[in-house]
Write an enzyme that holds these catalytic residues in place. Sequence first.
Site, mmCIF file in Angstrom:
data_model
loop_
_atom_site.group_PDB
_atom_site.id
_atom_site.type_symbol
_atom_site.label_atom_id
_atom_site.label_comp_id
_atom_site.label_asym_id
_atom_site.label_seq_id
_atom_site.Cartn_x
_atom_site.Cartn_y
_atom_site.Cartn_z
ATOM 1 N N TYR A 144 -2.700 51.275 -56.409
ATOM 2 C CA TYR A 144 -2.289 51.543 -57.797
ATOM 3 C C TYR A 144 -3.511 51.810 -58.667
ATOM 4 C CZ TYR A 144 0.228 50.719 -62.244
ATOM 5 O OH TYR A 144 0.783 50.824 -63.506
ATOM 6 N N THR A 174 3.867 45.522 -70.579
ATOM 7 C CA THR A 174 4.946 45.780 -71.532
ATOM 8 C C THR A 174 6.257 45.264 -70.950
ATOM 9 O OG1 THR A 174 3.742 47.699 -72.347
ATOM 10 C CG2 THR A 174 6.092 47.616 -72.837
HETATM 11 P P1 NAD Z 1 9.337 51.904 -63.650
HETATM 12 O O1 NAD Z 1 9.162 51.626 -62.210
HETATM 13 O O2 NAD Z 1 10.489 51.302 -64.356
HETATM 14 O O3 NAD Z 1 9.391 53.478 -63.921
HETATM 15 C C1 NAD Z 1 8.672 54.407 -63.156
HETATM 16 C C2 NAD Z 1 9.620 55.545 -62.800
HETATM 17 O O4 NAD Z 1 8.920 56.544 -62.050
HETATM 18 C C3 NAD Z 1 10.769 55.075 -61.917
HETATM 19 O O5 NAD Z 1 11.999 55.474 -62.491
HETATM 20 C C4 NAD Z 1 10.502 55.746 -60.575
HETATM 21 O O6 NAD Z 1 11.694 56.004 -59.855
HETATM 22 C C5 NAD Z 1 9.763 56.997 -61.015
HETATM 23 N N1 NAD Z 1 8.942 57.609 -59.966
HETATM 24 C C6 NAD Z 1 8.018 56.988 -59.186
HETATM 25 N N2 NAD Z 1 7.486 57.874 -58.325
HETATM 26 C C7 NAD Z 1 8.063 59.076 -58.585
HETATM 27 C C8 NAD Z 1 7.907 60.380 -58.040
HETATM 28 N N3 NAD Z 1 7.073 60.624 -57.025
HETATM 29 N N4 NAD Z 1 8.649 61.390 -58.552
HETATM 30 C C9 NAD Z 1 9.518 61.153 -59.565
HETATM 31 N N5 NAD Z 1 9.715 59.957 -60.119
HETATM 32 C C10 NAD Z 1 8.979 58.920 -59.631
HETATM 33 O O7 NAD Z 1 7.969 51.492 -64.373
HETATM 34 P P2 NAD Z 1 7.553 51.517 -65.909
HETATM 35 O O8 NAD Z 1 7.162 50.147 -66.287
HETATM 36 O O9 NAD Z 1 8.582 52.218 -66.715
HETATM 37 O O10 NAD Z 1 6.226 52.391 -65.845
HETATM 38 C C11 NAD Z 1 6.177 53.728 -66.310
HETATM 39 C C12 NAD Z 1 4.732 54.216 -66.282
HETATM 40 O O11 NAD Z 1 3.939 53.406 -67.153
HETATM 41 C C13 NAD Z 1 4.088 54.129 -64.899
HETATM 42 O O12 NAD Z 1 3.275 55.255 -64.712
HETATM 43 C C14 NAD Z 1 3.251 52.870 -64.977
HETATM 44 O O13 NAD Z 1 2.145 52.918 -64.110
HETATM 45 C C15 NAD Z 1 2.831 52.878 -66.441
HETATM 46 N N6 NAD Z 1 2.509 51.512 -66.911
HETATM 47 C C16 NAD Z 1 3.502 50.610 -67.187
HETATM 48 C C17 NAD Z 1 3.159 49.328 -67.617
HETATM 49 C C18 NAD Z 1 4.200 48.298 -67.974
HETATM 50 O O14 NAD Z 1 3.826 47.175 -68.330
HETATM 51 N N7 NAD Z 1 5.490 48.598 -67.962
HETATM 52 C C19 NAD Z 1 1.805 48.961 -67.730
HETATM 53 C C20 NAD Z 1 0.833 49.897 -67.416
HETATM 54 C C21 NAD Z 1 1.189 51.179 -67.022
#
Ligand code: NAD
Length: 312
Positions: A144, A174
């Site tokens: 990651y 978040t």
């Molecule tokens: P999440 O897992 O709920 O959402 C990620 C989405 O991406 C999922 O719906 C998944 O099915 C989709 N996905 C993954 N690989 C894919 C691919 N190859 N093609 C199409 N879709 C794909 O996670 P989240 O918390 O909503 O995170 C969203 C983004 O924010 C991510 O990039 C994550 O790294 C980043 N992020 C989130 C947090 C947090 O605290 N929530 C913190 C830091 C970074």
Amino acid sequence: MRVLVTGAAGFLGSHLTDRLLAEDCTVLGVDNLCTGDLENLAHLASEPRFRFEERDICTPFDPGPVDYVFNLASPASPPEYLRLAIETLRVGSVGVENTLEIAQKYNAGFLHASTSECYGDPLEHPQTETYWGNVNPVGLRSVYDEAKRYAEALVMAYHRTRGVNTHLVRIFNTYGPRLHPSDGRVISNFIMQALHGEPLTVYGDGNQTRSFCYVDDLIEGIVRLSRSSEHMPVNIGNPNEFTILECAQAILDATGSSSELRFEPLPQDDPTRRCPDITRARTLLGWEPRIPLSEGLRRSLEFFKSRTGAGV
Ligand code: NAD
Ligand code: UDP
């Protein structure tokens, strides 16, 4: 504005989609559903300005003309990105490149969801955007962390050499409604355990810290950044820092649960502390979070109860 949101069926992607639709954008959401849930988009079934396509962004695709690309697709919870190790590396490299190509082709703005994990187990505290981080390149979390660091380099290269109007948000932990109840992150785990009257699983001694941002605050910060002229990374997160033990107590208070704590081994390379310096976001975007943890947890509880039927 016609906007492409990748990862639209995920936690953050679905909230961002709602926000863009509320601002009269037309949204194409794509997601391969590897960690996402169509339930997060079910309320948009009859929304004419929203369309969903199930697809993997690692395969090149052409969404047609778009004005903006929000690239959120990537597994995000530690158990999920460990389960999907290669997929996480691919979406953070090939997938990001494919979406940058779309932005370049249509002269669209581009925002990439990066992460506080770029700082690894930080030696600088709180973390400013100028800190280069302390990341194990071959540890379990590297799938990651290094994908996200590579993606930042790729985004900056498209900006510098091809003139794409890019933005990089470093998101800190978040939480909120639509966080997947079983994706293994601390807030969802503790809430589900508390609602079921099961012990809260504290990893390590629970003295490691995180700084939790409520989803509405985060989305506001992302939208502001997307409309700014800043191309360097910007931290978006809540600078109120809690130990995991304090977080457990806040969830016991919010739920009224009498669950006990169960201490379990600390996962490899689990960062000992994490807190954003948000001076850049405050100065450039006039942004700061508004929702305290207690209020955010209260709002989240309703979702976890109704999505899972727990504790009702
Ligand atoms: P999440 O897992 O709920 O959402 C990620 C989405 O991406 C999922 O719906 C998944 O099915 C989709 N996905 C993954 N690989 C894919 C691919 N190859 N093609 C199409 N879709 C794909 O996670 P989240 O918390 O909503 O995170 C969203 C983004 O924010 C991510 O990039 C994550 O790294 C980043 N992020 C989130 C947090 C947090 O605290 N929530 C913190 C830091 C970074
Ligand atoms: N954690 C915990 N119990 C759990 C889940 C997580 O103690 O059931 C800890 C984890 O070890 C880390 C912190 O809570 O120190 C935040 O974990 P999370 O998986 O939410 O996100 P991270 O910030 O590690 O990516």
